[in-house]
Design an enzyme around this catalytic site. Structure first.
Site, PDB file in Angstrom:
ATOM      1  N   ASP A  39     -18.268 -52.607 -33.437  1.00 27.05           N
ATOM      2  CA  ASP A  39     -16.921 -53.168 -33.647  1.00 27.05           C
ATOM      3  C   ASP A  39     -16.410 -53.150 -35.096  1.00 27.05           C
ATOM      4  O   ASP A  39     -17.166 -53.451 -36.021  1.00 27.05           O
ATOM      5  CB  ASP A  39     -16.897 -54.660 -33.273  1.00 27.05           C
ATOM      6  CG  ASP A  39     -17.581 -54.976 -31.983  1.00 27.05           C
ATOM      7  OD1 ASP A  39     -17.932 -54.053 -31.247  1.00 27.05           O
ATOM      8  OD2 ASP A  39     -17.776 -56.172 -31.720  1.00 27.05           O
ATOM      9  N   GLU A 216     -14.897 -60.451 -24.935  1.00 29.76           N
ATOM     10  CA  GLU A 216     -15.356 -60.370 -26.326  1.00 29.76           C
ATOM     11  C   GLU A 216     -14.159 -60.062 -27.237  1.00 29.76           C
ATOM     12  O   GLU A 216     -13.094 -59.647 -26.765  1.00 29.76           O
ATOM     13  CB  GLU A 216     -16.392 -59.239 -26.478  1.00 29.76           C
ATOM     14  CG  GLU A 216     -17.626 -59.434 -25.601  1.00 29.76           C
ATOM     15  CD  GLU A 216     -18.692 -58.334 -25.777  1.00 29.76           C
ATOM     16  OE1 GLU A 216     -19.843 -58.686 -26.016  1.00 29.76           O
ATOM     17  OE2 GLU A 216     -18.358 -57.143 -25.679  1.00 29.76           O
TER      18      GLU A 216
HETATM   19  C1  FRU Z   1     -18.771 -56.344 -28.950  1.00 34.52           C
HETATM   20  C2  FRU Z   1     -19.981 -57.156 -29.347  1.00 34.52           C
HETATM   21  C3  FRU Z   1     -19.531 -58.507 -29.899  1.00 34.52           C
HETATM   22  C4  FRU Z   1     -20.680 -58.893 -30.777  1.00 34.52           C
HETATM   23  C5  FRU Z   1     -21.072 -57.570 -31.379  1.00 34.52           C
HETATM   24  C6  FRU Z   1     -22.528 -57.446 -31.690  1.00 34.52           C
HETATM   25  O1  FRU Z   1     -18.965 -54.978 -28.983  1.00 34.52           O
HETATM   26  O2  FRU Z   1     -20.847 -57.297 -28.262  1.00 34.52           O
HETATM   27  O3  FRU Z   1     -19.227 -59.433 -28.880  1.00 34.52           O
HETATM   28  O4  FRU Z   1     -20.320 -59.829 -31.746  1.00 34.52           O
HETATM   29  O5  FRU Z   1     -20.701 -56.573 -30.442  1.00 34.52           O
HETATM   30  O6  FRU Z   1     -22.801 -56.258 -32.362  1.00 34.52           O
END
Ligand code: FRU
Length: 507
Positions: A39, A216
């Site tokens: 992300d 998320e």
């Molecule tokens: C989304 C996610 C978030 C988390 C991160 C961990 O892609 O699962 O929810 O904070 O990636 O790398």
């Protein structure tokens, strides 16, 4: 030149084809020089610079050991890699999961001073046991080095396994910071005057939208309609890991009164119908005189991210996209198009005079284009009545091709990548992707950003968007148009310059 300088220069040159010249390496999209990213985090415009932090494992090409990587840009197109911003702390706070950053100009947090306002990051600290809480870190040197707040976490875990991804903005009418975070199947909103003490305000959850996976990476922000009225957008990524659907960033249009988000309706809307846009969020702090709301996403999918056949990096970002709120058939819709700064890497523009898709002159222009790095801005004129599908095809002598087809009869934009890369490690990497298209128009715009191993397609002024990675066996060697003779096509095409060319040596 002495021997040492020559040796250094040679080493520099030798490293160019290796880093940023590898098979599949994106040339107009951001990627880390080495290893895994997911992300985008901490998107903030701060003192004339766009910051892009990101989920990063600096020791391997797989997810885990999460740190925050960091890059900066003046134009959202060329990126400069910076040192790691937040380091994993397995014996303490844990791993640095997703979050945001804001420029605390009034020093409300007290982490800086009036003359030295801090950049403040709110992020999820995830302990080695997997307990997720929200923590704060701050920087007094414009994002280069970061200190952890000594009384972290600032929002304790209330006993929920999935409790993460805070995104904060300043809410002028109530003079306080508002934070959204994802808690399994809901988005929780909090408020604070100092970015440290947070009060829970409300939750937004079922029955609204898609719940095909865990929620998320929320993002709540205002956006004006074409007639100047203000609406609120809530963007949420829906984990596709255990789902059969391709699209994964949904959004709601509604109202936010400073405490509660109320959607106009509870239908499903998707920012991108492709498989390769996840965790997309927007930049905070872009000055009002610019006024744009710009999003960027991780150009991958949890359904196959870990198997993307790239080395020594894995994962890249989408092209930054400007969001617009447009009137749709049922209420307002988000449309998105590449930021205008992309024009800065166009190497000359080839005009395509309006002519039949099958006309020899049109065919010749397309045939001559090198298909790896392109920006296509096309306009189709459509006759009345039933129409065969038409569009653009990238192909090679290896019998591979990807077709970007407009099917007005069924009202669909199709990116068919089923004939690309039969050697890919996961069949989901070569699925057919579809987006709904408005029917009944007499013309249609099609904007396309083609990178070495991906295509982003924006049809109908960005109302229908599909992003797709394309892991071919052999590079594409030609671009073709196809469709019935009555469909005409005009517009502009440009070959894009690599954003890394002049900086391969300093990564
Ligand atoms: C989304 C996610 C978030 C988390 C991160 C961990 O892609 O699962 O929810 O904070 O990636 O790398």
């Amino acid at each position: 030149m002495n021997k040492d300088t020559v040796r250094k220069e040679r080493k520099k040159r030798a490293s160019v084809p290796e880093l940023f010249g590898e098979k599949y390496r994106p040339q107009v999209h951001f990627s880390a020089a080495k290893y895994w990213i997911n992300d985008p985090n901490g998107l903030v415009w701060h003192r004339g610079t766009y910051h892009l932090f990101y989920q990063h494992n600096p020791t391997g090409n797989h997810w885990g050991n999460m740190h925050w990587g960091h890059a900066i840009s003046q134009d959202l197109v060329h990126w400069e890699h910076r040192p790691i911003a937040l380091h994993a702390d397995p014996l303490g706070l844990g791993y640095m999961f997703s979050g945001c950053a804001v420029s605390d100009e009034e020093n409300s947090s007290g982490m800086g001073s009036a003359g030295q306002p801090p950049l403040v990051a709110l992020y999820t600290s995830c302990t080695v046991e997997g307990v997720q809480s929200q923590s704060l870190a701050y920087s007094l040197d414009d994002g280069d080095t970061w200190q952890q707040y000594d009384a972290n976490p600032v929002i304790q875990n209330p006993g929920v396994r999935d409790f993460r991804d805070p995104k904060v903005f300043w809410h002028e009418p109530s003079s306080r910071w508002i934070l959204s975070l994802a808690a399994y199947d809901r988005i929780s909103f909090y408020a604070s005057r100092n970015l440290i003490e947070w009060t829970h305000l409300s939750d937004f959850s079922k029955p609204d939208g898609s719940h095909s996976g865990v929620w998320e990476c929320p993002d709540l922000f205002p956006l004006n309609t074409e007639s100047g009225d203000k609406k609120w957008l809530l963007v949420i990524s829906v984990s596709p890991e255990h789902s059969t659907r391709d699209e994964s960033v949904q959004y709601f249009v509604g109202e936010f009164d400073g405490s509660t988000f109320i959607p106009d309706d509870n239908g499903e809307r998707w920012l991108d119908y492709g498989a390769d846009n996840y965790g997309a969020v927007t930049w905070e702090g872009i000055p009002p005189k610019d006024g744009r709301r710009i999003a960027i996403g991780w150009m991958s999918s949890w359904r196959y991210a870990k198997e993307m056949p790239t080395y020594p990096w894995r994962g890249n970002m989408t092209i930054p996209r400007e969001l617009r709120l447009v009137k749709g058939t049922s209420g307002f819709e988000l449309a998105s198009l590449p930021v205008r700064e992309i024009e800065g890497i166009r190497t000359g523009i080839i005009e395509i005079p309006q002519a039949s898709v099958g006309a020899a002159a049109t065919r010749d222009i397309f045939c001559d284009l090198p298909p790896d790095l392109l920006d296509l801005d096309l306009h189709f004129k459509l006759p009345q009545g039933e129409l065969e599908p038409f569009g653009i095809r990238f192909a090679n002598g290896n019998d591979e091709n990807v077709e970007i087809a407009i099917d007005m009869a069924s009202g669909k934009l199709v990116v068919d990548r089923t004939h690309v890369g039969q050697a890919v490690p996961n069949p989901k990497l070569v699925e057919r992707l579809e987006a709904p298209l408005r029917k009944g128009s007499e013309s249609l715009s099609l904007r396309l950003i083609k990178d070495v191993a991906s295509v982003e397609v924006f049809a109908d002024e960005g109302r229908s968007v599909v992003s797709a990675n394309l892991f071919y066996d052999a590079p594409f060697d030609r671009v073709e148009t196809f469709g019935p003779d009555e469909v005409t096509l005009g517009g502009e095409v440009s070959v894009l310059a690599s954003i890394w060319r002049e900086r391969c040596s300093d990564v």
